[in-house]
Design an enzyme around this catalytic site. Structure first.
Site, mmCIF file in Angstrom:
data_model
loop_
_atom_site.group_PDB
_atom_site.id
_atom_site.type_symbol
_atom_site.label_atom_id
_atom_site.label_comp_id
_atom_site.label_asym_id
_atom_site.label_seq_id
_atom_site.Cartn_x
_atom_site.Cartn_y
_atom_site.Cartn_z
ATOM 1 C CE LYS A 5 -4.996 -10.870 2.975
ATOM 2 N NZ LYS A 5 -6.370 -10.450 3.457
ATOM 3 C CB SER A 49 -5.618 -6.886 4.801
ATOM 4 O OG SER A 49 -6.580 -7.791 4.844
ATOM 5 C CB SER A 72 -9.696 -7.796 4.170
ATOM 6 O OG SER A 72 -9.025 -7.178 5.016
#
Lengths: 482, 97
Positions: free
Chosen positions: A79, A154, A178
Site C-alpha cells: 500500500k 482505504s 481499511s
C-alpha cells in the site's frame, strides 16, 4: 492451472522445490498487470524492470540457500502509505506526489528479509481517508469482481490487486476498517492485528492510536504465514508491543469444538442488507455445526462507536498531517508571499477535499473551548467501549458479525454524503478503538454477484482464535470463487 | 441539537488547520462540520463522569536510547526531496526581518 492461481504459500513451496523461479512468478504477475491494470488501476507505482531485477536477486539468494522462508521469491504489493526506500511513496496524494523515502517501513523490511519481492505500490484513498479508494489523487480503483463497483477502501488497491491476481498478496493498513472492508468487498482475506503487533515505523500516520498494518491475501493459511513475517517488536515504534509469542500458523487447525462465539444483536439491526445478514448468519451456522457454541448477546454502545471514532481519528489526523508544509519534501506551491502563505497555499493545493474536510474537523475538536466537549469526551467513551469488549471477551472467544452493512457500492455513489459513508464503518471501527484484532473472510455473494465478508473479532493478542475459526470456516465453506 | 458554524469559526479553524479555503469550500465546510458535530453530539447522551480519557489502549511509555547515529548519513537523499535547496540547506521564504 496457471501460476497465478496459486496462493502465496503454495507458490513459495514451488519456488523452494525449484519448480518455479521468483522471476517466472514475477513475469506471470506482470503479464496479468499488463492485461488488467488499464481497467482496474490497482497500482500507483509499478516499475517492471525494477520488479524483475528484485526477483532475480531473490532467485540468487534462494539458489544460494540463504533465503529459505515460506514467502521467499513471492511477489507482493505494498500500500502506498508505507515508505519504501528509493521508491515513490505518495499516499495517493498530490502533496506527496514526488516523495521518495530515504528508508523503508519496518513491515516492508521484514518482508524483504524474508525474500518476498515487491511489485509496486498500491492505490488507496488519499492518506487512507475514505472507504472507496475514490479519493485518490491518481484516479479510482475498480472492483475486479464487478468493475462498476468500488473495491472498498482505504486499502482498495491492495485488495483489488489480490482479487485480480495482480499480486500474490499485499500489505494494507487499517485505521477504521481499511483492510477488512476492502477484503470483504473484493472477496479476499484481510487481517487487522492487535494494535502494536506490526510496527508502524515508516507507515505514514493517519490516526496513530488506531493505525495497524496487516495482510490482504488469498486464504487464511497465507494470512497466518504473512503475519509471522511482518509481526515483531520494533524499537523504532514506541507503541510497538513485545508479545509473548509470534506464532500464528499453529492455529491453522480445522477444529472449533467448544469455541465460544458471541453474535452482537446490535449488529443485526436497521441498515444491514438482508443478503449480507443471511450470509453472515449462515456462516455462524457452519461454525456451530462444526462444534462451536454460538449465541447472541448485547454488546452495547455500538451506536456511539462512529462519533467516537471520527472525533479521535480526525483529531489525530489534523495533528499528523500538520507536517506536510512544502518545506522539506513533497509538493510546494509555485507562487506565494512569505512563509505562512506558502504553508497555506501548499496545503490547500496539495490536499484533496476529503482530507481537508477531516483536517478542518480535527482542528475544530482540538481547539480551545471544544477540546473537552468533543475530544476528551470521545476518549472517555472510548474507555467505555473498551470495557464493553472486555466484558464480552470474558464470555466469548470471539465475536462474529458482518464487515460492512452492504456489499461494494457503485462507483460514484458514496462521496456526496459523508455521514452515510462514515456509517458504513460501524462494524469495523470498534476494533481500532479497542485495539482488537479482526479478520475478514469471504462468506458468500449477493444477487449481483458481489462478495460478502464475514468478520470475526478477538480479544487483544488472540489472533490465533481468529485464524483457527477462519481456517475451519474456510475448510467447510471453501475459498471464494469468482 | 443543531449546530451552526459561523463564518468566524470557519476562518479560525482555517488558521488552525493552515488551509486557505475558497468561498465555496468555506460554505461546504460549514455545512459538513455542522452535520458532523450534530452526529458527534450523540456522545453527550452518555454519562462519563469519573471515566478517565483513554488515549491508548495499552499503557504507553517513553522509549529511551543512547543518542548515537545508527542510520548513517542520509543528508543527500533527504535533500533530494527538497522542493528547493541550496548546497546542503532547504530554501524557505524569509522568516524574520
Amino acid at each position: 492451472m496457471s501460476i497465478l492461481d496459486l496462493t502465496a504459500v503454495e507458490l513459495g513451496k514451488k519456488i523452494k522445490a525449484g519448480e518455479v523461479t521468483a522471476v517466472e512468478a514475477m513475469e506471470a504477475v506482470i503479464a496479468q498487470i499488463e492485461s488488467t491494470e488499464e481497467d482496474l488501476n490497482c497500482y500507483v507505482t509499478f516499475d517492471k524492470e525494477a520488479a524483475l531485477k528484485r526477483a532475480a536477486t531473490a532467485d540468487e539468494a534462494i539458489k544460494a540457500g540463504t533465503l529459505t522462508g515460506p514467502l521467499a521469491g513471492v511477489p507482493v504489493a505494498i500500500k502506498d502509505n508505507m515508505c519504501t526506500e528509493g521508491v515513490l511513496t505518495t499516499c495517493s496524494s498530490k502533496i506527496l506526489g514526488n516523495f521518495v523515502p530515504t528508508f523503508s517501513s519496518d513491515a516492508v523490511v521484514r518482508l524483504e528479509q524474508a525474500g518476498a519481492v515487491m511489485i509496486g505500490k498500491t492505490n488507496m484513498d488519499e492518506f487512507a481517508m475514505g472507504s472507496t479508494t475514490e479519493t485518490s489523487a491518481f484516479g479510482l480503483t475498480k472492483n475486479p469482481r464487478n468493475t462498476e463497483h468500488v473495491p472498498g477502501g482505504s486499502s482498495g488497491g491492495s485488495a483489488a490487486a489480490v482479487a485480480a491476481n495482480e499480486c500474490f498478496f499485499a500489505l494494507g493498513s487499517d485505521t477504521g476498517g481499511s483492510i477488512r472492508q476492502p477484503a470483504s468487498y473484493c472477496g479476499v482475506v484481510g487481517l487487522k492485528p492487535t494494535y502494536g503487533t506490526v510496527s508502524r515505523y515508516g507507515l505514514i500516520a493517519y490516526g496513530s492510536s488506531l493505525d495497524q498494518i496487516g495482510p490482504l491475501c488469498k486464504d487464511v493459511t497465507d494470512c497466518a504465514t504473512i503475519m509471522e513475517v511482518i509481526a515483531g517488536h520494533d524499537t523504532k515504534d514506541s507503541t510497538s508491543i513485545k508479545r509473548e509469542e509470534y506464532d500464528f500458523t499453529s492455529a491453522l487447525v480445522d477444529d472449533v469444538k467448544g469455541m465460544k462465539i458471541g453474535i452482537p444483536k446490535d449488529y443485526f439491526m436497521e441498515g444491514l442488507e438482508p443478503e449480507v445478514k443471511d450470509a453472515v448468519l449462515a456462516a455462524a451456522k457452519v461454525l456451530e455445526e462444526k462444534g462451536a457454541i454460538v449465541e447472541e448477546f448485547d454488546l452495547s454502545l455500538v451506536e456511539y462507536a462512529i462519533p467516537t471514532y471520527y472525533t479521535i481519528a480526525t483529531a489525530e489526523a489534523s495533528s499528523n498531517l500538520e507536517r506536510f508544509d512544502g518545506v522539506k519534501y513533497g509538493y510546494r506551491t509555485s507562487e506565494f508571499e512569505g512563509l505562512h502563505n506558502m504553508y497555506k497555499k501548499t496545503r490547500s493545493e496539495g490536499f484533496g477535499p476529503e482530507v481537508k474536510r477531516r483536517i478542518m474537523l480535527g482542528s475544530f475538536v482540538l481547539s480551545s473551548g471544544y477540546y473537552d466537549a468533543y475530544y476528551l469526551k470521545a476518549l472517555r467513551v472510548k474507555a467505555l467501549i473498551k470495557k464493553a469488549f472486555d466484558e464480552a471477551f470474558a464470555k466469548y472467544d470471539l465475536i462474529l458479525g458482518p464487515v460492512a452493512p452492504t456489499t461494494a457500492p457503485k462507483i460514484g455513489s458514496s462521496l456526496s454524503d459523508p455521514i452515510k459513508m462514515y456509517l458504513g464503518d460501524i462494524y469495523t471501527i470498534s476494533a481500532n478503538l479497542a485495539g482488537l484484532p479482526g479478520i475478514s473472510v469471504p462468506c458468500g455473494k449477493d444477487k449481483a454477484g458481489l462478495p460478502i465478508g464475514l468478520q470475526m473479532l478477538g480479544d487483544c493478542f488472540k489472533e490465533k482464535n481468529l485464524i483457527r475459526a477462519a481456517y475451519a470456516f474456510e475448510q467447510a465453506y471453501g475459498k471464494y470463487e469468482a | 441539537m443543531a449546530n451552526v458554524i459561523s463564518d468566524e469559526t470557519i476562518e479560525y479553524v482555517g488558521i488552525l488547520a493552515k488551509l486557505e479555503l475558497s468561498d465555496a469550500e468555506k460554505e461546504a465546510a460549514k455545512k459538513d462540520m455542522a452535520s458532523m458535530l450534530d452526529h458527534f453530539d450523540k456522545l453527550s447522551e452518555l454519562d462519563t463522569t469519573g471515566i478517565e480519557p483513554m488515549s491508548h489502549v495499552f499503557p504507553v511509555e517513553n522509549v529511551m536510547r543512547e543518542d548515537e547515529v545508527t542510520n548513517g548519513d542520509g543528508s543527500e537523499m533527504t535533500l533530494a526531496n527538497a522542493p528547493e535547496r541550496k548546497d546542503t540547506a532547504f530554501v524557505v521564504p524569509k522568516t524574520v526581518d
